[in-house]
Design a protein around this motif. Structure first.
Motif, PDB file in Angstrom:
ATOM      1  N   SER A 114      54.073  31.608 -32.734  1.00  0.00           N
ATOM      2  CA  SER A 114      54.819  30.550 -31.239  1.00  0.00           C
ATOM      3  C   SER A 114      53.642  29.485 -30.794  1.00  0.00           C
ATOM      4  N   LEU A 115      52.285  29.586 -32.441  1.00  0.00           N
ATOM      5  CA  LEU A 115      52.145  28.170 -32.491  1.00  0.00           C
ATOM      6  C   LEU A 115      52.669  27.295 -33.164  1.00  0.00           C
ATOM      7  N   SER A 116      53.803  27.876 -34.122  1.00  0.00           N
ATOM      8  CA  SER A 116      54.121  27.320 -35.581  1.00  0.00           C
ATOM      9  C   SER A 116      55.958  26.891 -34.539  1.00  0.00           C
ATOM     10  N   GLY A 117      56.080  27.252 -33.930  1.00  0.00           N
ATOM     11  CA  GLY A 117      57.408  26.998 -33.350  1.00  0.00           C
ATOM     12  C   GLY A 117      56.849  25.621 -32.139  1.00  0.00           C
ATOM     13  N   ALA A 118      55.616  25.690 -31.441  1.00  0.00           N
ATOM     14  CA  ALA A 118      55.205  24.416 -30.784  1.00  0.00           C
ATOM     15  C   ALA A 118      54.572  22.949 -31.671  1.00  0.00           C
ATOM     16  N   GLY A 119      55.168  23.250 -33.208  1.00  0.00           N
ATOM     17  CA  GLY A 119      54.565  22.154 -34.303  1.00  0.00           C
ATOM     18  C   GLY A 119      53.227  21.945 -34.577  1.00  0.00           C
ATOM     19  N   TYR A 120      52.568  23.553 -34.999  1.00  0.00           N
ATOM     20  CA  TYR A 120      51.146  23.593 -34.940  1.00  0.00           C
ATOM     21  C   TYR A 120      51.699  24.239 -36.404  1.00  0.00           C
ATOM     22  N   ALA A 121      50.715  23.367 -37.838  1.00  0.00           N
ATOM     23  CA  ALA A 121      50.887  24.156 -39.079  1.00  0.00           C
ATOM     24  C   ALA A 121      50.016  25.398 -38.777  1.00  0.00           C
TER      25      ALA A 121
END
Length: 492
Positions: free
Chosen positions: A89-96
């Motif tokens: 979820s976080l990666s898909g939202a632009g988090y590294a």
């Protein structure tokens, strides 16, 4: 804070660390000066409950917001399937996103690393890149098949044995410095790119065997040769090896030294974040996935039980919406999934945010959640096979109607605990007057009646009784995986 306006997140797991061996929880030995200072910035939870007493299901729960019976990642099915991870979820939202660990369960073959942009398990015996792709499918096939499961168990047992031999090198075997170095490099790169980061770290030094670096060993276990004390929990648990009080003292000293070693490097990571101006705005979670027994209940390690030294774990959370200080309400490690979603404002690709499970919410643990924490322990197949082998070599017969063969579930609140056992009598304890769980009580006790009722409701919700394994998957297995299994000698 980075230009996205979303907070950075650092999630540190101190694997196998008991709450009562940390200075913030009253321990007199100076094992954790870093964490002691951290309490000035963080909420410190006294009644945090792990959903299981070992690594795989606990991490799967923290990463999915689901209990073990819901996500299914246990030794009876040792991989995460059908659940979307927090990192995804976080990666898909632009988090590294990064995951660095030396724990053999946190690897691609279990799918716990799904969603992390970068991961490394630092594990020499069973490196993660060799257990992805076709080999990951081979692992799944072996564990799903009654005919092949015993072979899978032997492979893991061999990996564990190799890991223990490698660990005999003492402090030089510690992966913690490299884990922290790689985390710093990853965070530095993300910060330089103005990208929010979610960095997960698992530090394994407090897991058996204990071979701490020389400097901390001399501080906490002076004169102790770590190669001469009992480091085989199963030899003790089956009765093949005895440990006297002096040896227990040496073992605990080595354990404390390992904790101090981790704390020193967590301090190094925190100091770097401060120097880079990242510490203040970063949401930081520090927890243990489970604890360890050192002779209590005549047990060693973290197998075959769900007593409090294993499942009442340390937990500290730093966030601007959480007042620093000691908190006594019951919390669950599963809640960290929702807390991080809430802190980052990311919409979940998997299980949706439940405000009642976010520690940042005014409605945290209201309603049906109440003051209870729930624990599940599915059959410990690998450990049981190792226990049986050691017992057989020593001429010891293990009773199959014992805790070694029993699945377990438990409900815990601050004053009482009820344990449902599969093959032995259920257990109940009044934790408010018997924190060591040494004096079982009956269900005629009002507190125990309430806790037992909560467990029944939980079991009804997650599926009741445990189910045995499913069909043999060989008929549906793809040709490439069959060929790889044949090359490895796993099937004819």
């Amino acid at each position: 804070m980075n230009p996205s306006g979303r907070p950075d997140v650092l999630f540190v797991v101190l694997d196998t660390v008991r709450k009562d061996h940390l200075t913030p929880y009253g321990y007199e030995e100076p094992t954790t000066p870093t964490l002691e200072a951290f309490t000035e910035d963080a909420a410190v939870f006294e009644n945090a409950v792990a959903p299981a007493p070992w690594t795989l299901p606990v991490h799967a729960s923290m990463f999915t917001g689901e209990y073990p019976s819901e996500h299914g990642a246990t030794q009876e099915s040792p991989y995460l399937e059908g659940s979307t991870t927090l990192a995804t979820s976080l990666s898909g939202a632009g988090y590294a996103t990064s995951c660095y660990s030396s724990n053999a369960w946190i690897t691609p073959y279990t799918h716990l690393t799904d969603g992390f942009d970068d991961s490394d398990n630092f594990f020499k015996a069973m490196p993660g890149d060799l257990l992805s792709g076709p080999l990951a499918r081979a692992w799944k096939t072996m564990n799903d098949s009654d005919r092949l499961r015993s072979l899978a168990d032997r492979i893991v047992a061999l990996g564990n044995a190799v890991h223990e031999r490698l660990a005999a090198g003492g402090g030089e075997d510690s992966k913690t410095p490299a884990v922290v170095d790689q985390t710093i490099d990853f965070v530095d790169e993300a910060a330089g790119a103005d990208t929010p980061f979610f960095s997960f770290v698992n530090l394994m030094d407090a897991h058996l065997p204990y071979h701490p670096p020389e400097d901390v060993a001399e501080q906490f276990a002076p004169g102790v040769d770590s190669t001469t004390v009992c480091q085989n929990s199963k030899a003790y648990n089956c009765g093949a090896t005895a440990i006297d009080d002096a040896e227990w003292e040496s073992i605990r000293g080595l354990y404390d030294a390992e904790i101090r070693h981790m704390d020193d490097h967590v301090g190094r990571l925190f100091d770097w974040l401060r120097a880079e101006g990242l510490y203040e705005e970063t949401t930081i979670v520090v927890a243990a996935d489970h604890g360890e027994l050192h002779g209590e209940h005549d047990l060693y390690g973290h197998e075959f039980n769900v007593y409090d030294p294993l499942v009442n774990v340390p937990l500290m959370v730093k966030h601007s919406d959480l007042e620093p200080g000691r908190r006594t309400e019951t919390v669950e490690l599963i809640d960290l999934y929702h807390t991080i979603l809430d802190a980052t404002g990311v919409e979940a690709a998997g299980r949706s945010l439940d405000p009642q499970r976010s520690m940042l919410s005014d409605s945290y643990r209201d309603g049906d959640l109440g003051e209870y924490g729930f624990v599940e322990y599915h059959r410990p197949i690998v450990e049981l096979n190792q226990l049986e082998s050691i017992a057989a070599d020593a001429g010891i017969h293990l009773d199959e109607d014992s805790q070694f063969y029993s699945r377990m579930r438990a409900t815990r609140r601050h004053d009482g605990k009820y344990i449902r056992n599969e093959r032995i009598e259920d257990e109940a304890y009044r934790l408010d007057r018997d924190p060591g769980e040494t004096e079982p009580v009956g269900t005629d006790d009002e507190v125990i009646e309430e806790v037992a009722s909560a467990l029944q409701a939980f079991e009804d919700r997650v599926g009741g009784a445990w189910l045995e394994g499913g069909d043999d998957p060989l008929a549906d297995m793809d040709a490439a995986t069959k060929d790889r299994l044949r090359q490895l000698g796993y099937v004819e």
